[in-house]
Design an enzyme around this catalytic site. Structure first.
Site, PDB file in Angstrom:
ATOM      1  N   TYR A   1       3.493   1.183   6.968  1.00  0.00           N
ATOM      2  CA  TYR A   1       4.368   2.110   5.848  1.00  0.00           C
ATOM      3  C   TYR A   1       4.014   3.687   6.310  1.00  0.00           C
ATOM      4  O   TYR A   1       3.081   3.905   6.742  1.00  0.00           O
ATOM      5  CB  TYR A   1       3.670   2.021   4.437  1.00  0.00           C
ATOM      6  CG  TYR A   1       3.837   0.567   3.772  1.00  0.00           C
ATOM      7  CD1 TYR A   1       5.090   0.828   2.719  1.00  0.00           C
ATOM      8  CD2 TYR A   1       3.285  -0.470   4.238  1.00  0.00           C
ATOM      9  CE1 TYR A   1       5.334  -0.303   2.246  1.00  0.00           C
ATOM     10  CE2 TYR A   1       3.514  -1.682   3.155  1.00  0.00           C
ATOM     11  CZ  TYR A   1       4.793  -1.590   2.483  1.00  0.00           C
ATOM     12  OH  TYR A   1       4.997  -2.739   1.575  1.00  0.00           O
TER      13      TYR A   1
ATOM     14  N   HIS B   1       8.520  -7.926   3.243  1.00  0.00           N
ATOM     15  CA  HIS B   1       9.243  -7.898   2.032  1.00  0.00           C
ATOM     16  C   HIS B   1       9.535  -6.494   1.746  1.00  0.00           C
ATOM     17  O   HIS B   1       9.311  -5.500   2.368  1.00  0.00           O
ATOM     18  CB  HIS B   1       7.881  -8.144   0.732  1.00  0.00           C
ATOM     19  CG  HIS B   1       6.874  -7.542   1.080  1.00  0.00           C
ATOM     20  ND1 HIS B   1       5.780  -7.471   1.980  1.00  0.00           N
ATOM     21  CD2 HIS B   1       6.354  -6.305   0.325  1.00  0.00           C
ATOM     22  CE1 HIS B   1       4.939  -6.568   1.824  1.00  0.00           C
ATOM     23  NE2 HIS B   1       5.265  -5.712   0.835  1.00  0.00           N
TER      24      HIS B   1
END
Lengths: 234, 173
Positions: free
Chosen positions: A104, A156
């Site tokens: 991230y 995801h």
């Protein structure tokens, strides 16, 4: 004045429990006292309206300042409806995700995988009159976490939706078909009902896939419904 | 039709969708009684919940182009959050009841698998006495967990405890 139509109660087993021992972070973060049920009032029946003027759409996560992100380009499309089958039109859908390497763009993520200067990972789209949404991104990578030995999150994409009433607030994750990590994931398995779990897995759709360009995944979302049109008290 | 889609945790990296200005509900030029709302979120050990997202929603004043009625704020390393908004008035309840002025709260965090809903009421407001929800909470200590206190002029503060001693009253909506 008429009372707002109440939302349907949530179907048992189709939502995760706050207290899920296999997911360690719930241990100190779940309430122990019984929750108090509030009837649907104007507070719960109404909700925020987001105008694209104030909240501009960001539908293509795969390009930053004209430069393509690394990874497998994908199209994600779906329909947002309520439990009564009605489309949820003009509603904001927020998404965020890791990059293709499973990292991230966030200071808290210290996973030893490269950042991609051309991928930030935030998106925002609005549904059309039929409740459809669509965005373009890259397929997120899996990444390790410390919940248990050798724990890895399945690929995801995070989703956030509001619907028309605050009681419809939904924060969820979209998964990918055939991911072997799903069976090992305590967050996915926090949902007891198998069918409800499996509805979080997007479906590969060759009809949505664009030749020579991007694979297509379909992910439909259902928000809570509230039955018939409210009766007017006269 | 299938049941509503299942929730999953917002996780620790939700700040990718954070926009700090969302914590100021007056940023579009809303007129009214401006208040500051602060709080601190702690877990069952009393440790700060540093990665939570706090959302407020208010049905009053009514939403218009100048007032979104909705805000989102992060908790900082000490678990503290801060909003700027307009003080709500009372809101119609069911039947002929009226609800005391309140903000709806939703809390999302790592380790929280579906939204935690609660409400913030304003301590000392006489309308609290006839509010249907507050009246239904018979234990004064539990009721107190929903009451923000004015700690400075126009500055209201409410601590949120996810678990254990002083646990906040959470709601099924």
């Amino acid at each position: 004045m008429s009372d707002p139509a109440p939302f349907h109660p949530l179907t048992p087993g189709t939502q995760p429990e706050y207290d899920t021992p296999s997911y360690g972070s719930t241990a100190k973060r779940h309430p122990q006292a019984a929750l108090i049920a509030v009837p649907t009032t104007l507070t719960e029946a109404n909700g925020p309206r987001f105008s694209p003027l104030h909240f501009p759409a960001l539908a293509d996560l795969s390009v930053t300042a004209g430069r393509p992100a690394l990874g497998e380009r994908i199209i994600v499309e779906g329909r947002v409806s309520d439990e009564d089958g009605r489309p949820v039109a003009n509603t904001m859908v927020e998404i965020w995700q890791a990059n293709a390497a499973g990292r991230y763009d966030h200071p808290g993520d210290q996973h030893d995988a490269p950042l991609d200067p051309n991928f930030h990972g935030e998106g925002r789209v609005f549904t059309d009159a039929e409740g459809r949404y669509r965005f373009v991104t890259i397929k997120p990578g899996a990444y390790p976490w410390r919940n248990h030995p050798n724990a890895w999150r399945p690929n995801h994409i995070h989703f956030s939706l509001f619907g028309s009433g605050f009681a419809q607030r939904l924060i969820t994750q979209m998964y990918f078909p055939g991911d072997p990590l799903l069976e090992l994931d305590p967050i996915y398995h926090a949902i007891a009902d198998r069918a409800a779990r499996e509805r979080l897995i997007s479906r590969f759709d060759v009809a949505l896939t664009q030749p020579e360009w991007a694979l297509g995944y379909r992910f439909d979302i259902v928000l809570r419904g509230r039955g018939a049109t409210p009766m007017e008290n006269t | 039709m299938p049941a509503a889609t299942a929730n999953q945790t917002i996780g620790p990296y939700w700040h990718l969708i954070e926009h700090a200005e969302w914590a100021d509900l007056t940023r579009f030029g809303a007129n009214g009684e401006v208040i500051t709302v602060t709080g601190c979120v702690r877990d069952g050990d009393g440790a700060p919940v540093a990665d939570a997202a706090i959302e407020i929603w208010q049905a009053d004043p009514p939403v218009d182009a100048a007032f979104p009625g909705f805000g989102r704020a992060r908790c900082d390393a000490e678990g503290r959050f801060r909003f700027r908004t307009l003080k709500p008035g009372p809101v119609a309840g069911r039947g002929n009841a009226w609800q005391a002025p309140h903000l709806a709260l939703a809390l999302h965090a790592r380790g929280v698998l579906k939204p935690l809903f609660s409400r913030l009421y304003f301590a000392g407001d006489p309308r609290n006495e006839s509010d249907p929800l507050l009246s239904a909470i018979t234990d004064p200590a539990r009721r107190e967990t929903l009451l923000a206190h004015e700690i400075g002029a126009g500055h209201w503060h409410l601590d949120i405890r996810l678990q254990g001693a002083g646990e906040t009253v959470f709601l099924t909506v």
